[in-house]
Write a protein that holds these residues in place. Structure first.
Motif, PDB file in Angstrom:
ATOM      1  N   GLY A  74       0.816  -1.199   0.000  1.00  0.00           N
ATOM      2  CA  GLY A  74       0.000   0.000   0.000  1.00  0.00           C
ATOM      3  C   GLY A  74       0.854   1.255   0.000  1.00  0.00           C
ATOM      4  O   GLY A  74       2.068   1.203  -0.163  1.00  0.00           O
ATOM      5  N   PRO A  75       0.236   2.408   0.205  1.00  0.00           N
ATOM      6  CA  PRO A  75       0.945   3.680   0.104  1.00  0.00           C
ATOM      7  C   PRO A  75       2.103   3.821   1.077  1.00  0.00           C
ATOM      8  O   PRO A  75       3.145   4.328   0.715  1.00  0.00           O
ATOM      9  CB  PRO A  75      -0.140   4.727   0.396  1.00  0.00           C
ATOM     10  N   ARG A  76       1.963   3.371   2.328  1.00  0.00           N
ATOM     11  CA  ARG A  76       3.054   3.536   3.289  1.00  0.00           C
ATOM     12  C   ARG A  76       4.286   2.745   2.856  1.00  0.00           C
ATOM     13  O   ARG A  76       5.408   3.216   2.972  1.00  0.00           O
ATOM     14  CB  ARG A  76       2.619   3.135   4.686  1.00  0.00           C
ATOM     15  N   ALA A  77       4.085   1.541   2.372  1.00  0.00           N
ATOM     16  CA  ALA A  77       5.217   0.728   1.922  1.00  0.00           C
ATOM     17  C   ALA A  77       5.898   1.384   0.723  1.00  0.00           C
ATOM     18  O   ALA A  77       7.118   1.413   0.640  1.00  0.00           O
ATOM     19  CB  ALA A  77       4.761  -0.675   1.575  1.00  0.00           C
ATOM     20  N   CYS A  78       5.124   1.911  -0.194  1.00  0.00           N
ATOM     21  CA  CYS A  78       5.691   2.599  -1.361  1.00  0.00           C
ATOM     22  C   CYS A  78       6.471   3.821  -0.925  1.00  0.00           C
ATOM     23  O   CYS A  78       7.549   4.097  -1.426  1.00  0.00           O
ATOM     24  CB  CYS A  78       4.600   3.011  -2.342  1.00  0.00           C
ATOM     25  N   ALA A  79       5.935   4.572   0.043  1.00  0.00           N
ATOM     26  CA  ALA A  79       6.600   5.780   0.516  1.00  0.00           C
ATOM     27  C   ALA A  79       7.943   5.440   1.133  1.00  0.00           C
ATOM     28  O   ALA A  79       8.939   6.107   0.900  1.00  0.00           O
ATOM     29  CB  ALA A  79       5.711   6.505   1.521  1.00  0.00           C
ATOM     30  N   GLY A  80       7.990   4.371   1.944  1.00  0.00           N
ATOM     31  CA  GLY A  80       9.250   3.957   2.541  1.00  0.00           C
ATOM     32  C   GLY A  80      10.251   3.566   1.472  1.00  0.00           C
ATOM     33  O   GLY A  80      11.439   3.865   1.575  1.00  0.00           O
ATOM     34  N   GLY A  81       9.776   2.896   0.428  1.00  0.00           N
ATOM     35  CA  GLY A  81      10.653   2.527  -0.674  1.00  0.00           C
ATOM     36  C   GLY A  81      11.219   3.735  -1.388  1.00  0.00           C
ATOM     37  O   GLY A  81      12.389   3.760  -1.766  1.00  0.00           O
ATOM     38  N   GLN A  82      10.394   4.760  -1.560  1.00  0.00           N
ATOM     39  CA  GLN A  82      10.880   5.980  -2.193  1.00  0.00           C
ATOM     40  C   GLN A  82      11.911   6.671  -1.314  1.00  0.00           C
ATOM     41  O   GLN A  82      12.905   7.198  -1.818  1.00  0.00           O
ATOM     42  CB  GLN A  82       9.715   6.914  -2.495  1.00  0.00           C
ATOM     43  N   LEU A  83      11.687   6.671  -0.003  1.00  0.00           N
ATOM     44  CA  LEU A  83      12.677   7.268   0.893  1.00  0.00           C
ATOM     45  C   LEU A  83      14.007   6.536   0.779  1.00  0.00           C
ATOM     46  O   LEU A  83      15.065   7.156   0.749  1.00  0.00           O
ATOM     47  CB  LEU A  83      12.199   7.229   2.346  1.00  0.00           C
TER      48      LEU A  83
END
Length: 159
Positions: A21-30
């Motif tokens: 979901g969005p939180r996992a994607c955000a962590g990946g982008q970080l």
């Protein structure tokens, strides 16, 4: 048996499945931003000698400071997801300024640490007022990068 409306419902006692979901994607982008700033910062320390590369003095010095603050700001956001980007940037900027002022202090034990490549990369060796604006730029870049990934996260959550 299916309900009358034909929908399949999850059992009330079933544990929810987390698939990213969005939180996992955000962590990946970080992680991607952190990796990019780390790679650029480390690479800036290995630029050829004076005169061999245009802008070499800027690449070896200030660019490293920009990447250093951006890296640690984004790493703090990854470690503490609820931390606001501007607070992380200000905190890392303050600590980095403290490290810069510590370069005015030269006890033998600290000089031994600074004599290593890693110690020099993390703690520096020579105080310069000109490093402070570059630290601020690194913090601003990290805030922008974090804002972009959070904006991407919000747009994915809304769609």
């Amino acid at each position: 048996r299916l309900p009358a409306d034909g929908r399949v419902r999850a059992r009330a006692d079933a544990a929810p499945r987390v698939t990213g979901g969005p939180r996992a994607c955000a962590g990946g982008q970080l992680v991607l931003w952190i990796t990019a700033f780390a790679a650029l910062g480390i690479a800036s320390k290995f630029v050829a000698g004076p005169g061999e590369v245009p802008g070499e003095a800027w690449i070896r010095g200030p660019l490293g400071g920009v990447c250093y603050v951006a890296f640690w700001t984004l790493a703090a956001l990854l470690a503490w997801p609820g931390l606001r980007p501007h607070r992380a940037a200000v905190s890392v900027f303050a600590v980095t300024c403290g490290i810069e002022f510590a370069q005015l202090w030269h006890p033998p034990a600290l000089e031994a640490v600074r004599a290593t490549w890693l110690g020099h990369a993390l703690l520096g060796s020579t105080f310069s007022w000109w490093d402070f604006p570059h630290y601020a730029v690194g913090g601003l870049l990290a805030v922008v990068a974090a804002g972009r990934q959070r904006g991407d996260q919000a747009s994915r959550a809304g769609s």
